[in-house]
Design a protein around this motif. Structure first.
Motif, PDB file in Angstrom:
ATOM      1  N   PRO A  53       0.803  -1.130  -0.090  1.00 42.46           N
ATOM      2  CA  PRO A  53      -0.003   0.043   0.068  1.00 42.46           C
ATOM      3  C   PRO A  53       0.881   1.263  -0.098  1.00 42.46           C
ATOM      4  O   PRO A  53       2.201   1.099   0.344  1.00 42.46           O
ATOM      5  N   HIS A 222       2.589  -1.376  -9.148  1.00 42.30           N
ATOM      6  CA  HIS A 222       0.985  -1.771  -8.659  1.00 42.30           C
ATOM      7  C   HIS A 222       0.368  -2.614  -9.959  1.00 42.30           C
ATOM      8  O   HIS A 222      -0.707  -3.082 -10.130  1.00 42.30           O
ATOM      9  N   ARG A 259      -2.466 -10.052   6.172  1.00 46.16           N
ATOM     10  CA  ARG A 259      -2.190  -8.617   5.558  1.00 46.16           C
ATOM     11  C   ARG A 259      -1.946  -8.839   4.113  1.00 46.16           C
ATOM     12  O   ARG A 259      -2.589  -7.964   3.397  1.00 46.16           O
ATOM     13  N   SER A 262      -5.439  -9.628   2.524  1.00 50.16           N
ATOM     14  CA  SER A 262      -6.043  -8.462   2.481  1.00 50.16           C
ATOM     15  C   SER A 262      -5.803  -7.379   1.483  1.00 50.16           C
ATOM     16  O   SER A 262      -6.934  -6.836   0.764  1.00 50.16           O
ATOM     17  N   PHE A 263      -4.615  -6.995   1.365  1.00 49.20           N
ATOM     18  CA  PHE A 263      -4.025  -6.195   0.204  1.00 49.20           C
ATOM     19  C   PHE A 263      -4.362  -6.682  -0.976  1.00 49.20           C
ATOM     20  O   PHE A 263      -5.027  -6.044  -1.898  1.00 49.20           O
ATOM     21  N   SER A 265      -6.859  -8.696  -2.109  1.00 56.18           N
ATOM     22  CA  SER A 265      -8.049  -8.944  -2.154  1.00 56.18           C
ATOM     23  C   SER A 265      -8.846  -7.628  -2.814  1.00 56.18           C
ATOM     24  O   SER A 265      -9.691  -7.529  -3.547  1.00 56.18           O
ATOM     25  N   LYS A 266      -7.962  -6.667  -2.511  1.00 48.77           N
ATOM     26  CA  LYS A 266      -8.484  -5.150  -2.984  1.00 48.77           C
ATOM     27  C   LYS A 266      -7.810  -4.815  -4.356  1.00 48.77           C
ATOM     28  O   LYS A 266      -8.101  -3.791  -5.167  1.00 48.77           O
ATOM     29  N   VAL A 267      -6.595  -5.303  -4.823  1.00 49.76           N
ATOM     30  CA  VAL A 267      -5.950  -4.969  -6.073  1.00 49.76           C
ATOM     31  C   VAL A 267      -5.924  -5.954  -7.263  1.00 49.76           C
ATOM     32  O   VAL A 267      -5.696  -5.602  -8.431  1.00 49.76           O
TER      33      VAL A 267
END
Length: 268
Positions: A53, A222, A259, A262-263, A265-267
């Motif tokens: 992030p 990214h 962690r 979680s990251f 899953s968003k990107v």
């Protein structure tokens, strides 16, 4: 799409010196500790991707590799030599600016923003550092610059100024400019983040070509597809520490740490 064969699956060469080695690297800005003990190695010829992030310390670490930022503790080596310091006994002594600049010549860096000289053409931008820093004569520098612009697909834009180029074209000129110094290591700080989506592919294609040629690359990105296809190693950073590392496909497909899960899953 299949990537190049992974070098991480090969047996390591005996005695091979890492191109980058970080040992317990710390960096603070005032009272804010941004890097909290980074340990990692990048092998010669490896494409090493850093994800995480915003604010996790990725770009700061990248800037420490070529001493644009000074570390506060730990050791950082490029090709077996300390970055920014010399060691005498148990003490470190910071190198003079001229000595730092000499070592920095071997490390190419491509930023989010292209940082081209606006008053120079693409060709002149690529020629400038070899002439001014390495003392290459202008005829040789021009010949090499033409070759590099052709390599990044911009031979027909050599006489254009940055304002006449798209963002993607400017970034490809910036890559050619970094390559003009014949670096042993290339650093990329989110090189596509400032680009319109339709321009990203051309820049990534140039980076794939570099990877296939064997250039050692550390890439803050990214672009998970690029990391999966081209990367040899991947590190997920958060809050100034390395949370998880491994082969890109393993980390992206089956992350072990909550962690990281979680990251991603968003990107993804």
């Amino acid at each position: 799409m299949t990537g190049k064969p992974s070098k991480t699956q090969d047996a390591p060469e005996h005695g091979m010196v890492p191109m980058v080695r970080a040992q317990d690297v710390h960096k603070s800005f005032g009272h804010v500790e941004v890097l909290k003990g980074i340990d990692l190695e990048v092998r010669p010829g490896e494409v090493f991707c850093l994800i995480g992030p915003s604010g996790s310390g990725k770009s700061t670490f990248l800037r420490c590799i070529n001493h644009l930022e000074k570390i506060n503790a730990g050791r950082l080596y490029v090709d077996g030599e300390l970055v920014g310091y010399r060691q005498q006994g148990d003490k470190l002594y910071e190198l003079r600016d001229r000595e730092v600049a000499m070592k920095r010549r071997d490390i190419g860096m491509v930023f989010q923003r292209f940082n081209l000289f606006p008053h120079m053409t693409a060709l002149e931008n690529v020629m400038e550092a070899p002439v001014q820093v390495r003392g290459v004569n202008r005829a040789q520098a021009k010949e090499r610059a033409v070759q590099l612009l052709e390599r990044v697909g911009l031979a027909d834009r050599a006489g254009h100024y940055p304002s006449q180029l798209s963002g993607g074209q400017q970034q490809r000129v910036a890559i050619a400019r970094a390559l003009a110094m014949d670096p042993k290591l290339m650093l990329f700080d989110e090189p596509t983040s400032a680009l319109d989506p339709e321009l990203v592919g051309d820049v990534l294609d140039v980076m794939r070509d570099l990877a296939e040629s064997g250039m050692t690359m550390v890439v803050v990105t990214h672009e998970m597809g690029f990391a999966r296809e081209v990367g040899d190693s991947l590190v997920f950073m958060d809050d100034g520490v390395v949370v998880e590392s491994g082969h890109p496909r393993d980390v992206l497909t089956n992350p072990r740490h909550e962690r990281t899960q979680s990251f991603l899953s968003k990107v993804l």
